[in-house]
Design an enzyme around this catalytic site. Structure first.
Site, mmCIF file in Angstrom:
data_model
loop_
_atom_site.group_PDB
_atom_site.id
_atom_site.type_symbol
_atom_site.label_atom_id
_atom_site.label_comp_id
_atom_site.label_asym_id
_atom_site.label_seq_id
_atom_site.Cartn_x
_atom_site.Cartn_y
_atom_site.Cartn_z
ATOM 1 N N ARG A 1 71.286 58.931 -8.622
ATOM 2 C CA ARG A 1 71.067 58.699 -10.068
ATOM 3 C C ARG A 1 72.300 59.115 -10.869
ATOM 4 N NH1 ARG A 1 67.422 56.744 -7.839
ATOM 5 N NH2 ARG A 1 65.234 56.627 -8.460
ATOM 6 N N SER B 1 60.657 58.007 -13.628
ATOM 7 C CA SER B 1 60.794 59.421 -13.253
ATOM 8 C C SER B 1 61.516 60.181 -14.356
ATOM 9 C CB SER B 1 61.610 59.543 -11.966
ATOM 10 O OG SER B 1 60.927 58.939 -10.899
ATOM 11 N N GLU C 1 66.173 63.480 -15.607
ATOM 12 C CA GLU C 1 66.754 62.229 -15.125
ATOM 13 C C GLU C 1 67.001 61.286 -16.292
ATOM 14 O OE1 GLU C 1 67.183 58.506 -13.651
ATOM 15 O OE2 GLU C 1 65.034 58.832 -13.748
HETATM 16 N N1 EPU Z 1 54.378 63.061 -4.595
HETATM 17 C C1 EPU Z 1 53.266 63.861 -4.772
HETATM 18 N N2 EPU Z 1 52.675 63.903 -5.979
HETATM 19 C C2 EPU Z 1 53.110 63.180 -7.032
HETATM 20 C C3 EPU Z 1 54.230 62.350 -6.859
HETATM 21 C C4 EPU Z 1 54.866 62.312 -5.615
HETATM 22 O O1 EPU Z 1 52.834 64.527 -3.857
HETATM 23 O O2 EPU Z 1 52.501 63.261 -8.104
HETATM 24 C C5 EPU Z 1 55.028 63.009 -3.263
HETATM 25 C C6 EPU Z 1 54.677 61.726 -2.541
HETATM 26 O O3 EPU Z 1 53.491 61.860 -1.816
HETATM 27 C C7 EPU Z 1 55.873 61.538 -1.651
HETATM 28 C C8 EPU Z 1 57.004 62.155 -2.437
HETATM 29 O O4 EPU Z 1 56.421 62.981 -3.409
HETATM 30 O O5 EPU Z 1 55.743 62.248 -0.454
HETATM 31 C C9 EPU Z 1 57.899 61.109 -3.045
HETATM 32 O O6 EPU Z 1 57.135 60.326 -3.932
HETATM 33 P P1 EPU Z 1 57.488 58.799 -4.272
HETATM 34 O O7 EPU Z 1 57.791 58.048 -3.048
HETATM 35 O O8 EPU Z 1 56.438 58.289 -5.173
HETATM 36 O O9 EPU Z 1 58.824 58.863 -5.053
HETATM 37 P P2 EPU Z 1 59.467 59.918 -6.040
HETATM 38 O O10 EPU Z 1 60.361 60.802 -5.262
HETATM 39 O O11 EPU Z 1 58.433 60.542 -6.896
HETATM 40 C C10 EPU Z 1 61.514 58.345 -6.371
HETATM 41 C C11 EPU Z 1 62.306 57.829 -7.527
HETATM 42 C C12 EPU Z 1 61.583 56.680 -8.194
HETATM 43 C C13 EPU Z 1 61.341 55.586 -7.156
HETATM 44 C C14 EPU Z 1 60.521 56.178 -6.016
HETATM 45 C C15 EPU Z 1 60.273 55.194 -4.899
HETATM 46 C C16 EPU Z 1 63.588 59.709 -8.385
HETATM 47 C C17 EPU Z 1 63.763 60.694 -9.491
HETATM 48 N N3 EPU Z 1 62.547 58.902 -8.483
HETATM 49 O O12 EPU Z 1 60.329 58.913 -6.930
HETATM 50 O O13 EPU Z 1 62.421 56.170 -9.197
HETATM 51 O O14 EPU Z 1 60.664 54.476 -7.712
HETATM 52 O O15 EPU Z 1 61.236 57.307 -5.474
HETATM 53 O O16 EPU Z 1 61.436 55.048 -4.181
HETATM 54 O O17 EPU Z 1 64.389 59.679 -7.467
HETATM 55 C C18 EPU Z 1 62.956 56.401 -11.497
HETATM 56 O O18 EPU Z 1 64.052 56.812 -11.150
HETATM 57 O O19 EPU Z 1 62.656 56.271 -12.719
HETATM 58 C C19 EPU Z 1 61.970 56.073 -10.503
HETATM 59 C C20 EPU Z 1 60.713 55.698 -10.806
#
Ligand code: EPU
Length: 342
Positions: A164, A236, A332
């Protein structure tokens, strides 16, 4: 090109905050952009380049000139045995570009399906999802240098892409305006289905192709992420912190329910959404803002609140996660506040 004064930005930020730009102009061509930049009336004003506003928190009005790049067009610039090179205007809706590539079976953008925003904003924060980042398909970036009006090409390496992050947030911040992005897409796609729930979702489809990966990701995103057209949000709100292994071990002792993801031999990525959830915030609502029920990394605006309300909620979450886990959540999103904070 019209320059509007006291222009509402309500539809130019996906949180839907009702703020105004002192002056606002949509530039459809590089020449229009150059004429704005060379106009003496605007030279001393603070400048904000605003695409879809999908990563912005406006706490206050922006007392300066907002330029909304609207360069359109997707054209094939070159092609070789392996790749096609597409030159795409900064104003093209990101997902229209992804859809265009997938329809032609050119690979690389499909995992980035349905990310809100415009093409010109994608390189700035190196958007990423489902195991892929924009940096993997960005070949070159065409910019205008704000001070001189010169055209400048950036190679992928010059953009210094990180998680990012890019040079457009640091060395080149407020110095360039992206007008076009040249993407390099694969004619023989390499499918990336290892991340998260993609493989499981793909079981519902007859085959695995760029089209079905796109459909699977759209389905996953629609179930987990709020649609900004219905509920204000900026995706995010925080980054996933990368911490040394020792910190992760300390946190595991505090709450063993936290799963971590290895980055290299010495550090791991912590899921910020999970940290927020374990600190008790998931689904909580305070007045007209809150934490999304399905994804705790997303702060939502239910209507009638301000960016200050979102920032107060964000600060409370940061404090609470810090108190529980000793980890600082870094923002972010970009924040516009008066007086300016950067
Ligand atoms: N998780 C939880 N609880 C929650 C949210 C997430 O336990 O409320 C756990 C999930 O179970 C999973 C892990 O956290 O094991 C990662 O979650 P997820 O795959 O949903 O992705 P994220 O890390 O929350 C990142 C990006 C998103 C992107 C997703 C999918 C960042 C800051 N965010 O989110 O990007 O869509 O991966 O690849 O890196 C954005 O940047 O605006 C954005 C939405």
């Amino acid at each position: 090109m019209e320059v509007h004064s006291h222009y509402s930005l309500k539809h130019f930020n996906t949180f839907g905050f009702d703020v105004h730009a002192g002056l606002f102009a949509a530039a459809s061509t590089t020449d229009e952009l150059l004429s704005l930049l060379s106009d003496k009336r605007y030279r001393a004003l603070p400048l904000l380049i605003l695409g879809g506003g999908s990563n912005m928190v406006f706490c206050d009005d922006f007392n300066g000139l907002v330029i909304h790049p609207q360069m359109t067009g997707i054209e094939k610039q070159a092609e070789d045995a392996e790749f096609v090179y597409l030159r795409v205007g900064a104003g093209v809706v990101w997902d229209d570009f992804v859809s265009y590539a997938v329809q032609r079976n050119w690979g690389g953008a499909e995992n980035l399906s349905l990310i809100p925003g415009r093409v010109g904003a994608a390189p700035v924060q190196n958007i990423g999802a489902y195991g892929v980042e924009a940096k993997a398909i960005i070949h070159q970036i065409e910019c205008i240098l704000i001070d001189t009006g010169e055209r400048r090409l950036f190679s992928n390496a010059e953009c210094a892409f990180g998680y990012r992050d890019s040079a457009f947030k640091h060395a080149w911040k407020n110095k360039t305006i992206i007008t076009h992005v040249v993407f390099r897409l694969r004619k023989k796609p390499v499918l990336q289905t290892h991340y998260g729930h993609i493989a499981a979702e793909l079981k519902n489809y007859p085959d695995i192709s760029l089209q079905t990966i796109r459909q699977a990701i759209i389905t996953i995103r629609r179930t987990k992420l709020p649609d900004p057209a219905e509920t204000g949000n900026a995706g995010s709100f925080f980054k996933n912190p990368v911490v040394p292994n020792e910190t992760a071990a300390r946190i595991a002792a505090i709450d063993p329910r936290l799963t971590t993801y290895p980055v290299d031999d010495t550090s791991v990525k912590l899921p910020a959404g999970r940290l927020i959830e374990l600190a008790g915030w998931k689904g909580r609502r305070i007045g007209n803002v809150g934490v999304h029920t399905q994804q705790a990394l997303i702060l939502v605006h239910y209507g009638g609140a301000t960016g200050h309300d979102i920032m107060a909620l964000a600060a409370a979450i940061q404090q609470s996660v810090y108190n529980k886990f000793g980890v600082h959540l870094e923002r972010e999103v970009n924040v516009i506040v008066n007086p300016p904070n950067n």
